[in-house]
Write a protein that holds these residues in place. Structure first.
Motif, PDB file in Angstrom:
ATOM      1  N   THR A   1     -74.566 -16.705  15.278  1.00  0.00           N
ATOM      2  CA  THR A   1     -73.558 -17.132  14.308  1.00  0.00           C
ATOM      3  C   THR A   1     -73.421 -16.091  13.208  1.00  0.00           C
ATOM      4  OG1 THR A   1     -75.077 -18.390  12.871  1.00  0.00           O
ATOM      5  CG2 THR A   1     -74.125 -19.551  14.774  1.00  0.00           C
ATOM      6  N   TRP A   2     -72.396 -16.286  12.380  1.00  0.00           N
ATOM      7  CA  TRP A   2     -72.040 -15.306  11.348  1.00  0.00           C
ATOM      8  C   TRP A   2     -71.443 -16.050  10.168  1.00  0.00           C
ATOM      9  CZ3 TRP A   2     -72.115  -9.817  12.069  1.00  0.00           C
ATOM     10  CH2 TRP A   2     -71.487  -9.071  11.077  1.00  0.00           C
ATOM     11  N   ARG A   3     -71.892 -15.729   8.982  1.00  0.00           N
ATOM     12  CA  ARG A   3     -71.344 -16.406   7.813  1.00  0.00           C
ATOM     13  C   ARG A   3     -70.002 -15.785   7.432  1.00  0.00           C
ATOM     14  NH1 ARG A   3     -74.375 -18.174   2.177  1.00  0.00           N
ATOM     15  NH2 ARG A   3     -73.011 -19.949   1.810  1.00  0.00           N
ATOM     16  N   TRP A   4     -69.025 -16.670   7.231  1.00  0.00           N
ATOM     17  CA  TRP A   4     -67.659 -16.267   6.893  1.00  0.00           C
ATOM     18  C   TRP A   4     -67.199 -17.113   5.724  1.00  0.00           C
ATOM     19  CZ3 TRP A   4     -62.646 -18.693   8.213  1.00  0.00           C
ATOM     20  CH2 TRP A   4     -61.557 -17.840   8.008  1.00  0.00           C
ATOM     21  N   PHE A   5     -66.636 -16.469   4.692  1.00  0.00           N
ATOM     22  CA  PHE A   5     -66.285 -17.156   3.461  1.00  0.00           C
ATOM     23  C   PHE A   5     -64.825 -17.586   3.401  1.00  0.00           C
ATOM     24  CE2 PHE A   5     -70.122 -14.777   2.431  1.00  0.00           C
ATOM     25  CZ  PHE A   5     -70.888 -15.764   1.854  1.00  0.00           C
ATOM     26  N   GLY A   6     -64.155 -17.625   4.540  1.00  0.00           N
ATOM     27  CA  GLY A   6     -62.781 -18.100   4.565  1.00  0.00           C
ATOM     28  C   GLY A   6     -61.774 -16.969   4.587  1.00  0.00           C
ATOM     29  N   PRO A   7     -60.494 -17.309   4.547  1.00  0.00           N
ATOM     30  CA  PRO A   7     -59.433 -16.306   4.700  1.00  0.00           C
ATOM     31  C   PRO A   7     -59.486 -15.157   3.705  1.00  0.00           C
ATOM     32  CG  PRO A   7     -58.539 -18.524   4.912  1.00  0.00           C
ATOM     33  CD  PRO A   7     -59.957 -18.690   4.463  1.00  0.00           C
ATOM     34  N   SER A   8     -60.096 -15.359   2.537  1.00  0.00           N
ATOM     35  CA  SER A   8     -60.175 -14.278   1.557  1.00  0.00           C
ATOM     36  C   SER A   8     -61.353 -13.337   1.801  1.00  0.00           C
ATOM     37  CB  SER A   8     -60.264 -14.847   0.141  1.00  0.00           C
ATOM     38  OG  SER A   8     -61.449 -15.607  -0.009  1.00  0.00           O
ATOM     39  N   ASP A   9     -62.195 -13.663   2.765  1.00  0.00           N
ATOM     40  CA  ASP A   9     -63.353 -12.829   3.089  1.00  0.00           C
ATOM     41  C   ASP A   9     -62.874 -11.459   3.574  1.00  0.00           C
ATOM     42  OD1 ASP A   9     -65.775 -11.703   4.047  1.00  0.00           O
ATOM     43  OD2 ASP A   9     -66.525 -13.677   4.633  1.00  0.00           O
ATOM     44  N   ARG A  10     -63.444 -10.397   3.020  1.00  0.00           N
ATOM     45  CA  ARG A  10     -63.030  -9.057   3.417  1.00  0.00           C
ATOM     46  C   ARG A  10     -63.615  -8.641   4.759  1.00  0.00           C
ATOM     47  NH1 ARG A  10     -62.841  -5.678  -2.335  1.00  0.00           N
ATOM     48  NH2 ARG A  10     -61.412  -7.144  -3.360  1.00  0.00           N
ATOM     49  N   VAL A  11     -64.527  -9.429   5.283  1.00  0.00           N
ATOM     50  CA  VAL A  11     -64.976  -9.265   6.669  1.00  0.00           C
ATOM     51  C   VAL A  11     -64.186 -10.288   7.484  1.00  0.00           C
ATOM     52  CG1 VAL A  11     -66.922  -9.320   8.261  1.00  0.00           C
ATOM     53  CG2 VAL A  11     -67.263  -8.565   5.894  1.00  0.00           C
ATOM     54  N   THR A  12     -63.265  -9.816   8.314  1.00  0.00           N
ATOM     55  CA  THR A  12     -62.330 -10.708   8.998  1.00  0.00           C
ATOM     56  C   THR A  12     -62.950 -11.323  10.242  1.00  0.00           C
ATOM     57  OG1 THR A  12     -61.412  -9.008  10.461  1.00  0.00           O
ATOM     58  CG2 THR A  12     -60.456  -9.182   8.238  1.00  0.00           C
ATOM     59  N   LEU A  13     -62.274 -12.334  10.749  1.00  0.00           N
ATOM     60  CA  LEU A  13     -62.736 -12.947  12.000  1.00  0.00           C
ATOM     61  C   LEU A  13     -62.664 -11.963  13.158  1.00  0.00           C
ATOM     62  CD1 LEU A  13     -61.135 -16.470  11.597  1.00  0.00           C
ATOM     63  CD2 LEU A  13     -63.581 -15.938  11.575  1.00  0.00           C
ATOM     64  N   ALA A  14     -61.737 -11.035  13.114  1.00  0.00           N
ATOM     65  CA  ALA A  14     -61.699  -9.993  14.141  1.00  0.00           C
ATOM     66  C   ALA A  14     -62.971  -9.145  14.081  1.00  0.00           C
ATOM     67  CB  ALA A  14     -60.461  -9.117  13.975  1.00  0.00           C
ATOM     68  N   ASP A  15     -63.421  -8.820  12.865  1.00  0.00           N
ATOM     69  CA  ASP A  15     -64.680  -8.093  12.705  1.00  0.00           C
ATOM     70  C   ASP A  15     -65.836  -8.898  13.297  1.00  0.00           C
ATOM     71  OD1 ASP A  15     -63.320  -6.114  11.208  1.00  0.00           O
ATOM     72  OD2 ASP A  15     -63.708  -7.169   9.330  1.00  0.00           O
TER      73      ASP A  15
ATOM     74  N   THR B   1     -58.591 -18.840  14.961  1.00  0.00           N
ATOM     75  CA  THR B   1     -57.423 -17.965  15.056  1.00  0.00           C
ATOM     76  C   THR B   1     -57.700 -16.614  14.398  1.00  0.00           C
ATOM     77  OG1 THR B   1     -56.036 -19.945  14.868  1.00  0.00           O
ATOM     78  CG2 THR B   1     -54.951 -17.813  14.615  1.00  0.00           C
ATOM     79  N   LEU B   2     -57.421 -15.538  15.134  1.00  0.00           N
ATOM     80  CA  LEU B   2     -57.561 -14.191  14.591  1.00  0.00           C
ATOM     81  C   LEU B   2     -56.438 -13.889  13.596  1.00  0.00           C
ATOM     82  CD1 LEU B   2     -58.516 -12.180  17.802  1.00  0.00           C
ATOM     83  CD2 LEU B   2     -60.039 -12.882  15.943  1.00  0.00           C
ATOM     84  N   PRO B   3     -56.601 -12.854  12.781  1.00  0.00           N
ATOM     85  CA  PRO B   3     -55.546 -12.522  11.817  1.00  0.00           C
ATOM     86  C   PRO B   3     -54.186 -12.274  12.456  1.00  0.00           C
ATOM     87  CG  PRO B   3     -57.570 -11.389  11.239  1.00  0.00           C
ATOM     88  CD  PRO B   3     -57.818 -12.048  12.556  1.00  0.00           C
ATOM     89  N   ASP B   4     -54.163 -11.827  13.736  1.00  0.00           N
ATOM     90  CA  ASP B   4     -52.878 -11.575  14.402  1.00  0.00           C
ATOM     91  C   ASP B   4     -52.329 -12.800  15.116  1.00  0.00           C
ATOM     92  OD1 ASP B   4     -54.501 -11.821  16.604  1.00  0.00           O
ATOM     93  OD2 ASP B   4     -54.169  -9.786  17.364  1.00  0.00           O
ATOM     94  N   GLY B   5     -52.995 -13.958  14.950  1.00  0.00           N
ATOM     95  CA  GLY B   5     -52.515 -15.205  15.534  1.00  0.00           C
ATOM     96  C   GLY B   5     -53.081 -15.525  16.895  1.00  0.00           C
ATOM     97  N   LYS B   6     -53.832 -14.625  17.484  1.00  0.00           N
ATOM     98  CA  LYS B   6     -54.407 -14.886  18.808  1.00  0.00           C
ATOM     99  C   LYS B   6     -55.707 -15.688  18.668  1.00  0.00           C
ATOM    100  CE  LYS B   6     -52.399 -10.763  20.936  1.00  0.00           C
ATOM    101  NZ  LYS B   6     -52.658  -9.476  21.629  1.00  0.00           N
ATOM    102  N   PRO B   7     -56.141 -16.359  19.760  1.00  0.00           N
ATOM    103  CA  PRO B   7     -57.390 -17.134  19.685  1.00  0.00           C
ATOM    104  C   PRO B   7     -58.583 -16.233  19.381  1.00  0.00           C
ATOM    105  CG  PRO B   7     -56.122 -17.743  21.627  1.00  0.00           C
ATOM    106  CD  PRO B   7     -55.466 -16.529  21.053  1.00  0.00           C
ATOM    107  N   SER B   8     -59.471 -16.709  18.552  1.00  0.00           N
ATOM    108  CA  SER B   8     -60.661 -15.932  18.193  1.00  0.00           C
ATOM    109  C   SER B   8     -61.813 -16.157  19.157  1.00  0.00           C
ATOM    110  CB  SER B   8     -61.120 -16.312  16.786  1.00  0.00           C
ATOM    111  OG  SER B   8     -61.638 -17.642  16.771  1.00  0.00           O
ATOM    112  N   ASN B   9     -61.774 -17.277  19.905  1.00  0.00           N
ATOM    113  CA  ASN B   9     -62.897 -17.693  20.753  1.00  0.00           C
ATOM    114  C   ASN B   9     -64.161 -17.944  19.925  1.00  0.00           C
ATOM    115  OD1 ASN B   9     -61.415 -17.516  23.234  1.00  0.00           O
ATOM    116  ND2 ASN B   9     -61.644 -15.289  23.128  1.00  0.00           N
ATOM    117  N   LEU B  10     -63.961 -18.285  18.660  1.00  0.00           N
ATOM    118  CA  LEU B  10     -65.048 -18.656  17.771  1.00  0.00           C
ATOM    119  C   LEU B  10     -64.899 -20.117  17.383  1.00  0.00           C
ATOM    120  CD1 LEU B  10     -64.812 -15.566  15.365  1.00  0.00           C
ATOM    121  CD2 LEU B  10     -66.625 -15.954  17.041  1.00  0.00           C
ATOM    122  N   GLU B  11     -66.012 -20.746  17.037  1.00  0.00           N
ATOM    123  CA  GLU B  11     -65.952 -22.125  16.556  1.00  0.00           C
ATOM    124  C   GLU B  11     -66.813 -22.278  15.317  1.00  0.00           C
ATOM    125  OE1 GLU B  11     -67.494 -24.931  19.320  1.00  0.00           O
ATOM    126  OE2 GLU B  11     -69.475 -24.019  19.437  1.00  0.00           O
ATOM    127  N   TRP B  12     -66.461 -23.266  14.511  1.00  0.00           N
ATOM    128  CA  TRP B  12     -67.236 -23.593  13.323  1.00  0.00           C
ATOM    129  C   TRP B  12     -68.489 -24.325  13.793  1.00  0.00           C
ATOM    130  CZ3 TRP B  12     -64.971 -26.747   8.587  1.00  0.00           C
ATOM    131  CH2 TRP B  12     -65.913 -26.768   7.551  1.00  0.00           C
TER     132      TRP B  12
END
Length: 403
Positions: free
Chosen positions: A4-18, A54-65
């Motif tokens: 897993t990976w900690r993500w702080f939401g849409p404003s996080d500078r580390v994106t879901l694509a990263d 959802t990735l920043p480009d709108g495609k599925p991220s294949n990630l889950e909360w």
């Protein structure tokens, strides 16, 4: 072990694509915009789940909360003052809403006032990387000369007070302001930010509270929420104190193995569990992390795998965030103990056979130095840590499975 990976939401500078490219499969996040003590609504939870998917480009991220970190416990609950009973009712409602959304692991902490404490958020290492650091002398200088906490001098020996006085006398006004901001930075992404006056007010309300009283408040809280969590199929896991020793005259109740055992025994329900953070607990030389995983592993619901380098042999001392395999914790031994616990769970037929872990913190290296993400949560530094941890797991898993 679930990556897993900690993500702080849409404003996080580390994106879901990263995150996806780094090799994680699950996201650790929270509704940071919701004030502490308020209910997490089904709509807000669903929105965050959709964002994770959802990735920043709108495609599925294949990630889950996968893990909530954190569903915060209010200061009112910790002090049993003000609206604490309503906050517990709201907490229970949030648990119901999270369970309905299919999220099972809930991380929280019971640290008074500050969720974690560092004196430097970007300490430069000899190789040019930066990391977070806790400097005891700087902290004492903050306590005595910036915060000016009443009777603070009684908590420190004479030589430490003298060192802090010299350190403070050499600080510019800008350096003192930066130090104060670092100490009260709190949890990244949280809805609230503390001022020095906020800290003073909270400290006044905790004045005279002993360890036994705070532990009693934690047990009271867990007695209200853990049976519901068990009924809903949730696993709650308390994060340790960070650092794991007393600060600002406040009691510490989740800093050692004995602390955890006392709380697990007091509310002896499987849903009452542990977030074993090797960095927080590893800041104390008397904490045996692999041993804790062996002895308390059946209640470990979440792992924070990070390392720190202690600068003294004292229980209370300075330390900095090291590389994941480079600090004072034997990370190979700890991961091996976690894999043994997973094997025991598999043999017992438990649903929670795979323990979620995240590469916690990390040093800012390469492009991290210009990205300026949340302090302690770089992109490449954590990717490096995750890669190292995956290597340990890949090497050890076949051997443990063959036993």
């Amino acid at each position: 072990m679930e990556r897993t990976w900690r993500w702080f939401g849409p404003s996080d500078r580390v994106t879901l694509a990263d995150v996806a490219q780094a090799g994680a499969t699950g996201i650790v996040t929270a509704l940071h915009h919701v004030p502490t003590g308020a209910v997490w609504s089904p709509d807000d939870i669903e929105l965050r789940q959709n964002q994770v998917a959802t990735l920043p480009d709108g495609k599925p991220s294949n990630l889950e909360w996968s893990v909530v970190e954190s569903l915060p416990v209010s200061e009112d609950i910790k002090k049993q003052r003000g609206d604490w009973r309503q906050h517990i009712a709201n907490y229970r409602e949030s648990l119901r809403n999270l369970a309905a959304a299919g999220i099972e692991v809930i991380c929280y902490n019971f640290m008074p006032v500050l969720d974690w404490t560092r004196t430097d958020l970007a300490w430069r290492l000899p190789n040019g990387a930066t990391c977070m650091r806790f400097d005891l002398i700087d902290f004492v200088a903050f306590d005595l000369h910036i915060l000016k906490r009443e009777r603070a001098g009684e908590d420190y020996e004479e030589e430490l007070r003298a060192q802090a006085a010299r350190r403070f006398s050499e600080m510019s006004a800008e350096a003192a302001e930066t130090l104060a901001g670092n100490v009260v930075f709190g949890l990244p992404g949280a809805a609230e930010r503390f001022t020095l006056e906020d800290v003073r007010e909270h400290l006044a309300e905790y004045a005279g509270m002993r360890e036994e009283a705070l532990r009693g408040h934690l047990v009271d809280f867990l007695s209200e929420v853990v049976p519901l969590a068990q009924e809903l199929g949730l696993r709650m896991c308390c994060h340790p104190d960070d650092p794991p020793f007393p600060l600002l005259g406040l009691p510490r109740i989740m800093s050692t193995e004995a602390h955890y055992k006392a709380v697990m025994d007091a509310v002896d329900v499987p849903a009452n569990g542990i977030t074993l953070c090797s960095g927080s607990l590893g800041a104390r030389p008397d904490n045996d992390l692999p041993g804790m995983m062996d002895r308390l592993g059946d209640r470990v619901h979440f792992l924070h795998l990070r390392n720190v380098k202690r600068e003294t042999a004292n229980v209370r001392g300075s330390f900095y965030e090291a590389e994941h395999l480079g600090g004072d914790t034997d990370m190979v031994a700890l991961v091996e103990a976690a894999l043994r616990e997973e094997a025991r769970r598999k043999a017992a037929g438990r649903r929670d056979q795979s323990i979620p872990f995240r590469p916690d913190h990390g040093q800012d290296i390469l492009d991290d130095l210009g990205r300026r993400a949340q302090p302690g949560y770089p992109s490449i530094g954590r990717l490096k840590g995750l890669a190292e941890l995956r290597g340990i797991i890949a090497a050890l898993e076949p051997r443990i499975a063959a036993r």
